[in-house]
Design a protein around this motif. Sequence first.
Motif, mmCIF file in Angstrom:
data_model
loop_
_atom_site.group_PDB
_atom_site.id
_atom_site.type_symbol
_atom_site.label_atom_id
_atom_site.label_comp_id
_atom_site.label_asym_id
_atom_site.label_seq_id
_atom_site.Cartn_x
_atom_site.Cartn_y
_atom_site.Cartn_z
ATOM 1 N N THR A 300 -15.569 43.637 136.875
ATOM 2 C CA THR A 300 -15.807 44.538 138.005
ATOM 3 C C THR A 300 -17.301 44.809 138.118
ATOM 4 N N ARG A 301 -17.770 44.896 139.319
ATOM 5 C CA ARG A 301 -19.187 45.215 139.553
ATOM 6 C C ARG A 301 -19.416 46.711 139.329
ATOM 7 N N TYR A 302 -20.501 47.064 138.662
ATOM 8 C CA TYR A 302 -20.849 48.476 138.530
ATOM 9 C C TYR A 302 -22.169 48.740 139.252
ATOM 10 N N LEU A 303 -22.320 49.961 139.747
ATOM 11 C CA LEU A 303 -23.454 50.318 140.596
ATOM 12 C C LEU A 303 -24.454 51.230 139.910
ATOM 13 N N GLU A 304 -23.960 52.102 139.034
ATOM 14 C CA GLU A 304 -24.833 53.029 138.321
ATOM 15 C C GLU A 304 -24.282 53.256 136.930
ATOM 16 N N GLY A 305 -25.152 53.718 136.033
ATOM 17 C CA GLY A 305 -24.751 53.961 134.664
ATOM 18 C C GLY A 305 -25.071 52.760 133.784
ATOM 19 N N GLU A 306 -24.849 52.942 132.494
ATOM 20 C CA GLU A 306 -25.114 51.875 131.518
ATOM 21 C C GLU A 306 -23.860 51.606 130.697
ATOM 22 N N PRO A 307 -23.189 50.509 130.959
ATOM 23 C CA PRO A 307 -21.966 50.212 130.205
ATOM 24 C C PRO A 307 -22.265 49.868 128.748
ATOM 25 N N GLU A 308 -21.267 50.065 127.928
ATOM 26 C CA GLU A 308 -21.293 49.563 126.550
ATOM 27 C C GLU A 308 -20.277 48.427 126.506
ATOM 28 N N HIS A 309 -20.769 47.213 126.513
ATOM 29 C CA HIS A 309 -19.908 46.042 126.651
ATOM 30 C C HIS A 309 -19.230 45.682 125.327
ATOM 31 N N HIS A 310 -17.956 45.331 125.408
ATOM 32 C CA HIS A 310 -17.216 44.896 124.223
ATOM 33 C C HIS A 310 -16.424 43.618 124.501
ATOM 34 N N ASP A 311 -16.868 42.867 125.500
ATOM 35 C CA ASP A 311 -16.143 41.647 125.869
ATOM 36 C C ASP A 311 -16.792 40.422 125.235
ATOM 37 N N TYR A 312 -16.111 39.292 125.389
ATOM 38 C CA TYR A 312 -16.598 38.009 124.889
ATOM 39 C C TYR A 312 -16.857 37.037 126.039
ATOM 40 N N VAL A 313 -16.963 37.557 127.256
ATOM 41 C CA VAL A 313 -16.999 36.699 128.436
ATOM 42 C C VAL A 313 -18.347 36.710 129.134
ATOM 43 N N LEU A 314 -18.881 37.879 129.413
ATOM 44 C CA LEU A 314 -20.078 37.996 130.222
ATOM 45 C C LEU A 314 -21.335 37.614 129.444
ATOM 46 N N CYS A 326 -11.360 46.530 130.927
ATOM 47 C CA CYS A 326 -10.273 46.669 129.958
ATOM 48 C C CYS A 326 -10.786 47.139 128.604
ATOM 49 N N CYS A 327 -12.072 46.883 128.324
ATOM 50 C CA CYS A 327 -12.567 47.178 126.973
ATOM 51 C C CYS A 327 -13.914 47.893 126.947
ATOM 52 N N ALA A 328 -14.637 47.951 128.064
ATOM 53 C CA ALA A 328 -15.973 48.547 128.070
ATOM 54 C C ALA A 328 -15.919 50.066 127.990
ATOM 55 N N ARG A 329 -16.953 50.629 127.423
ATOM 56 C CA ARG A 329 -17.161 52.070 127.443
ATOM 57 C C ARG A 329 -18.442 52.337 128.240
ATOM 58 N N SER A 330 -18.950 53.556 128.179
ATOM 59 C CA SER A 330 -20.175 53.886 128.897
ATOM 60 C C SER A 330 -21.139 54.625 127.978
ATOM 61 N N LYS A 331 -22.389 54.205 127.994
ATOM 62 C CA LYS A 331 -23.420 54.888 127.221
ATOM 63 C C LYS A 331 -23.922 56.122 127.969
ATOM 64 N N THR A 332 -23.713 56.128 129.288
ATOM 65 C CA THR A 332 -24.127 57.267 130.102
ATOM 66 C C THR A 332 -22.912 58.137 130.420
ATOM 67 N N GLN A 333 -23.190 59.351 130.863
ATOM 68 C CA GLN A 333 -22.106 60.304 131.112
ATOM 69 C C GLN A 333 -21.157 59.797 132.181
ATOM 70 N N THR A 334 -21.671 59.073 133.146
ATOM 71 C CA THR A 334 -20.841 58.550 134.236
ATOM 72 C C THR A 334 -21.139 57.080 134.477
ATOM 73 N N LEU A 335 -20.106 56.303 134.694
ATOM 74 C CA LEU A 335 -20.226 54.900 135.060
ATOM 75 C C LEU A 335 -19.661 54.743 136.469
ATOM 76 N N VAL A 336 -20.469 54.261 137.397
ATOM 77 C CA VAL A 336 -20.046 54.122 138.787
ATOM 78 C C VAL A 336 -19.622 52.677 139.047
#
Length: 339
Positions: A300-314, A326-336
């Motif tokens: 999925t495309r994200y517009l704002e925030g900083e994801p914490e990636h846990h995938d093996y694809v990107l 399905c597996c990502a978290r967010s390092k910032t308070q909000t992920l858009v």
Amino acid sequence: NADPMDNPIPKPADALQVRVRSITYLGEDVNAYEVVPLDVEELPGFTAGSHIDLYFRDGRVRQYSLCGDPTETRRYIFAVQKEEAGRGGSKAIHEIVHAGRILVISAPRNNFPLREGARHHVLIAGGIGVTPIMSMIRRLLAIGAPFEVHYGARTQKKLAFHEDLTALDLGRRLHLYIDGGDPDKGMRLQEIETRAPADTHFYCCGPAGLMNGVKAAMSHRSSEFIHFEHFVTTGPAPKVPSELMSGQGDTIGVGFKVNLAKLGKTFDVPDDKSIVDVLRENGIQVSTSCESGLCGTCRTRYLEGEPEHHDYVLDAEERRHEVLICCARSKTQTLVLDL
């Protein structure tokens, strides 16, 4: 007992019904399954390194690499290694699927593509990890590209596709290793790396030990030249990494918020749930498959925030604007998200 392969539950619109035409013994606990279209003449085309999802009635989904010739559209071939300590999918296939059986699969997707214009290709496989490598070999032969194959297994009986590899007459391009569990008899990854030209592309699929060894041997090369295909054979599909679980006792903390830009909605994502879990709980349907960061269905495309990636694809560039929810978290308070 209910047949887990029978009358699969409804799946995405691109799901395909196929019939098993033949099953071939490839090696100890490894079978190849040839499937053909049920209601159409041809199957969707695919590129070397592609995989399909196989759907089970109980909702399980398993990914299997296509190992046939990418130019063939009247059949797919995938191989399955029976894992006694696995999650049950491979055992069900080995014990229940027979010639004539109707299966439901997805259209092919490719998270492990060949870089066909590369000066040289090094294909590294361990055990059942040879399955995507087989389609790559066939493609590289077809386009006349320079390559070499390094394929290892614990025993001769576990060397799947040995007859196919012999028939391809690869000569000095093929290097086989039977280590018997002794690392000293396995691949010399550092030597393989040293001999390869500077702009070689490396492709690896196999057990974790091999993958880690390749990463170490190639550590001084740019990541854009190193490609991995990951798969899960044992244990449940992970959702939230354990190190991110901050809830204590019965108290589950709110890990972050996810904002859906197009829908104008914001939800809390607690530490014990994935973004996908939260969206579904709120009536928002999203497409997923493995739910472990391996297949890329939920990117999925994200517009704002900083994801914490846990995938093996990107790759690094894709992670600048996409995320596997399905597996990502967010390092910032909000992920858009662009949803």
